[in-house]
Design an enzyme around this catalytic site. Structure first.
Site, PDB file in Angstrom:
ATOM      1  N   GLU A 196       0.886  -1.183   0.000  1.00 42.68           N
ATOM      2  CA  GLU A 196       0.000   0.000   0.000  1.00 42.68           C
ATOM      3  C   GLU A 196       0.912   1.218   0.000  1.00 42.68           C
ATOM      4  O   GLU A 196       1.395   1.633   1.050  1.00 42.68           O
ATOM      5  CB  GLU A 196      -0.874   0.014   1.256  1.00 42.68           C
ATOM      6  CG  GLU A 196      -1.847  -1.134   1.350  1.00 42.68           C
ATOM      7  CD  GLU A 196      -3.067  -0.954   0.466  1.00 42.68           C
ATOM      8  OE1 GLU A 196      -3.191   0.094  -0.205  1.00 42.68           O
ATOM      9  OE2 GLU A 196      -3.894  -1.874   0.446  1.00 42.68           O
ATOM     10  N   CYS A 228      -2.224   9.452   2.420  1.00 40.83           N
ATOM     11  CA  CYS A 228      -1.908   8.828   1.127  1.00 40.83           C
ATOM     12  C   CYS A 228      -2.955   9.229   0.100  1.00 40.83           C
ATOM     13  O   CYS A 228      -2.677   9.275  -1.095  1.00 40.83           O
ATOM     14  CB  CYS A 228      -1.837   7.312   1.272  1.00 40.83           C
ATOM     15  SG  CYS A 228      -3.273   6.627   2.095  1.00 40.83           S
TER      16      CYS A 228
HETATM   17  P1  NAD Z   1       8.112   5.348   4.689  1.00 42.45           P
HETATM   18  O1  NAD Z   1       8.140   4.630   3.398  1.00 42.45           O
HETATM   19  O2  NAD Z   1       9.242   6.229   5.039  1.00 42.45           O
HETATM   20  O3  NAD Z   1       7.994   4.282   5.893  1.00 42.45           O
HETATM   21  C1  NAD Z   1       6.914   3.397   5.984  1.00 42.45           C
HETATM   22  C2  NAD Z   1       7.296   2.213   6.859  1.00 42.45           C
HETATM   23  O4  NAD Z   1       8.221   1.383   6.148  1.00 42.45           O
HETATM   24  C3  NAD Z   1       8.009   2.593   8.155  1.00 42.45           C
HETATM   25  O5  NAD Z   1       7.586   1.724   9.180  1.00 42.45           O
HETATM   26  C4  NAD Z   1       9.469   2.377   7.818  1.00 42.45           C
HETATM   27  O6  NAD Z   1      10.282   2.161   8.944  1.00 42.45           O
HETATM   28  C5  NAD Z   1       9.378   1.144   6.936  1.00 42.45           C
HETATM   29  N1  NAD Z   1      10.472   0.952   5.982  1.00 42.45           N
HETATM   30  C6  NAD Z   1      11.082   1.880   5.206  1.00 42.45           C
HETATM   31  N2  NAD Z   1      11.996   1.293   4.401  1.00 42.45           N
HETATM   32  C7  NAD Z   1      11.943  -0.042   4.671  1.00 42.45           C
HETATM   33  C8  NAD Z   1      12.660  -1.177   4.165  1.00 42.45           C
HETATM   34  N3  NAD Z   1      13.589  -1.063   3.220  1.00 42.45           N
HETATM   35  N4  NAD Z   1      12.359  -2.397   4.667  1.00 42.45           N
HETATM   36  C9  NAD Z   1      11.408  -2.536   5.607  1.00 42.45           C
HETATM   37  N5  NAD Z   1      10.718  -1.489   6.135  1.00 42.45           N
HETATM   38  C10 NAD Z   1      10.978  -0.257   5.672  1.00 42.45           C
HETATM   39  O7  NAD Z   1       6.729   6.163   4.732  1.00 42.45           O
HETATM   40  P2  NAD Z   1       6.225   7.272   5.773  1.00 42.45           P
HETATM   41  O8  NAD Z   1       6.977   8.537   5.592  1.00 42.45           O
HETATM   42  O9  NAD Z   1       6.126   6.686   7.148  1.00 42.45           O
HETATM   43  O10 NAD Z   1       4.712   7.468   5.266  1.00 42.45           O
HETATM   44  C11 NAD Z   1       4.340   8.271   4.178  1.00 42.45           C
HETATM   45  C12 NAD Z   1       4.192   7.458   2.907  1.00 42.45           C
HETATM   46  O11 NAD Z   1       3.310   6.353   3.103  1.00 42.45           O
HETATM   47  C13 NAD Z   1       3.561   8.266   1.787  1.00 42.45           C
HETATM   48  O12 NAD Z   1       4.201   7.948   0.583  1.00 42.45           O
HETATM   49  C14 NAD Z   1       2.115   7.803   1.787  1.00 42.45           C
HETATM   50  O13 NAD Z   1       1.436   8.002   0.564  1.00 42.45           O
HETATM   51  C15 NAD Z   1       2.288   6.356   2.100  1.00 42.45           C
HETATM   52  N6  NAD Z   1       1.065   5.765   2.649  1.00 42.45           N
HETATM   53  C16 NAD Z   1       0.349   4.923   1.846  1.00 42.45           C
HETATM   54  C17 NAD Z   1      -0.841   4.394   2.313  1.00 42.45           C
HETATM   55  C18 NAD Z   1      -1.682   3.493   1.451  1.00 42.45           C
HETATM   56  O14 NAD Z   1      -2.560   2.829   1.990  1.00 42.45           O
HETATM   57  N7  NAD Z   1      -1.476   3.434   0.145  1.00 42.45           N
HETATM   58  C19 NAD Z   1      -1.289   4.702   3.605  1.00 42.45           C
HETATM   59  C20 NAD Z   1      -0.513   5.550   4.406  1.00 42.45           C
HETATM   60  C21 NAD Z   1       0.666   6.080   3.904  1.00 42.45           C
END
Ligand code: NAD
Length: 516
Positions: free
Chosen positions: A268, A302
């Protein structure tokens, strides 16, 4: 521009967070000798507490506990009995709605009504999952062979690894966990490292629900930390499904790692959501729907509205009315605990930097900032990042518009024909949420048809954000293709077995094959 509200002090917020944690039963912050971590608040930009984050070892132990709980007890527990655990969780969430909402406001900076709305979504999905626990239907198909029954049965997968983003620190966990649990899976959760306290509170409530209903204690574990901790979870072959929510960059890293071990992945990821405004649209709806979708949650959903594609006949009027509404918002930026506030802080300095960067690029690509974009309140809290939502007129869909900037920037572009509007709409790499404002029934039907919006969520006469849990949630293209929450999303959390049972005594082969 000065704030119209006074910010609370960090010590007061830490006290409030402690009270909420204690009320949920998470009295002690973990101190198991893990990696050093901290909880902070974007309201003041300061640290609330130090706490221990997870390591490779604690993640491994969490997966072991969840795997054992799955094999020993949970997969063989009848689904309606599993539903009782989720029903109890829903009761506890109702009881502690305000505590959790307080933590969401403190850690993610959401205004009170949005924080309460996020917890309501958790309660709603628990209700949904309880009903689902009696509806995990398989099909029975007519067999071509006499004396045979052909049917599908659905079974749990095992341990589900849930990785969540900062901006929905509790709802996304509950969409995954409530459904995964009734499906018979156990869960290891790695929340965003910016929202560890909300995660500890949810974990404590679920442990209480498990104790109250006799469910095994190991069926849910939280591992705090950042990317490295997430990677341990992603690489563990005992994690049957990795459900990861976050940026496209995260999805690009996680997807191939899980695929390399032929595990299952539910992604997601980021959106770049647009609304098309037709000349027939009710402009009152457009303004109200767009301002909430673009500036609500400080543009950090998002599903936030980032692109407005307006018919050229109404573009001036729409831009003017939006600019008026944005100017009114200026008075309502500040402390998210203040009932008058509509726009709370950005999550971090990095978020603010990305916003300023995008605005600079938009100007360089021919855009004009109509209103907003500036930082406010830095005197009150130098470490916090409050901004005026920005409205930007663009000459077209330039490169900066094709990217998701996780901040309140709304780009306004114009179109002439409906076909052109749909082309602009679909002309970005992401495919999460979309909207059309129109009073023309034929246009509405075209937008929701296969030749219309290419997103996972397609709305008419409402904005792009604020989905209900009853539908499947997720997006296409770079958004990752995953579906969570309602409808038949539960199928992603189960494996399907096709069973043929011969009760007839003979052994007729399929397709009439003769052998021996
Ligand atoms: P992010 O990608 O920085 O982090 C998200 C999660 O992934 C965190 O828990 C982080 O620690 C983990 N993570 C990051 N890299 C990883 C890796 N290589 N391996 C494993 N885990 C890893 O995102 P953010 O800044 O916390 O949130 C904002 C983003 O999330 C925006 O792009 C937003 O659109 C998206 N988002 C999408 C949805 C959806 O349902 N489509 C919902 C909420 C947020």
């Amino acid at each position: 521009m000065p704030f119209t509200t006074t910010l609370p002090d960090t010590a007061g917020l830490a006290e409030r967070a402690t009270a909420a944690l204690e009320a949920c039963g998470a009295a002690r912050l973990p101190d198991d000798g893990g990696a050093p971590g901290r909880a902070r608040t974007p309201i003041t930009g300061e640290e609330l507490f130090r706490l221990d984050f997870g390591t490779a070892k604690t993640t491994e132990q969490a997966v072991t506990a969840a795997d054992e709980a799955f094999r020993r007890v949970w997969r063989d527990t009848p689904a309606p009995v599993r539903g009782q655990l989720v029903r109890r969780l829903g009761e506890l969430l109702r009881e502690h709605k305000q505590d959790l909402a307080d933590l969401v406001t403190i850690e993610a900076g959401k205004i009170r009504s949005e924080a309460a709305g996020e917890v309501q979504e958790m309660i709603d999905v628990c209700d949904f999952a309880v009903g689902l626990s009696r509806q995990l239907y398989g099909r029975t198909m007519p067999s071509e062979r006499p004396g045979h029954r052909l049917m599908e049965t659905w079974h749990p997968l095992g341990v589900v690894g849930v990785i969540t983003a900062f901006n929905f620190p509790v709802a996304v966990w509950s969409w995954n966990t409530a459904i995964a649990l009734v499906c018979g899976n156990t869960v290891v959760w790695k929340p965003s490292d910016t929202t560890p306290l909300t995660a500890l509170a949810c974990d404590a409530l679920l442990r209480r629900a498990a104790a109250d209903t006799g469910a095994p204690e190991g069926l849910h574990r939280v591992v705090l930390g950042g990317r490295e901790v997430g990677e341990h979870l992603v690489d563990d072959p005992r994690v049957a499904l990795v459900s990861a929510t976050g940026s496209v960059a995260m999805g690009r890293a996680v997807g191939p790692r899980v695929s390399a071990r032929l595990g299952r992945c539910l992604l997601e990821l980021g959106g770049n959501n647009a609304a098309v405004v037709a000349p027939s649209a009710d402009l009152d709806l457009v303004v109200r729907g767009s301002v909430f979708a673009a500036a609500g949650t400080a543009g950090q959903r998002c599903t936030s509205l980032r692109r407005l594609i307006v018919h050229e006949d109404v573009a001036e009027e729409v831009t003017e009315r939006l600019a008026g509404a944005y100017r009114q918002l200026r008075e309502r930026i500040g402390d998210p605990f203040d009932d008058g506030t509509l726009v709370g802080p950005l999550i971090s300095e990095r978020g603010h930097g990305a916003m300023q960067d995008a605005l600079d690029r938009a100007r360089a690509e021919g855009g004009t900032v109509v209103t907003g974009g500036g930082r406010v309140g830095e005197d009150a809290a130098p470490g916090a990042y409050y901004v005026e939502p920005a409205l930007v007129r663009m000459p077209g869909q330039t490169p900066v518009v094709e990217e998701e900037t996780f901040a309140p920037i709304l780009y306004v572009m114009t179109y002439r024909t409906f076909e052109e509007a749909v082309e602009l709409h679909n002309g970005v790499p992401q495919g999460l949420s979309s909207a059309l404002f129109t009073r023309d029934q034929a246009e509405a039907e075209r937008f929701v048809s296969a030749a219309g919006s290419d997103c996972g969520i397609v709305n008419v006469n409402i904005g792009t954000s604020g989905a209900e849990i009853g539908g499947a949630f997720g997006g296409e293209k770079e958004t990752g293709g995953g579906r969570e929450s309602g409808s038949d999303s539960w199928k992603a959390y189960m494996r399907r077995a096709t069973n043929t049972v011969n009760y007839g005594g003979g052994l007729p082969l399929a397709q009439g094959v003769e052998f021996l």
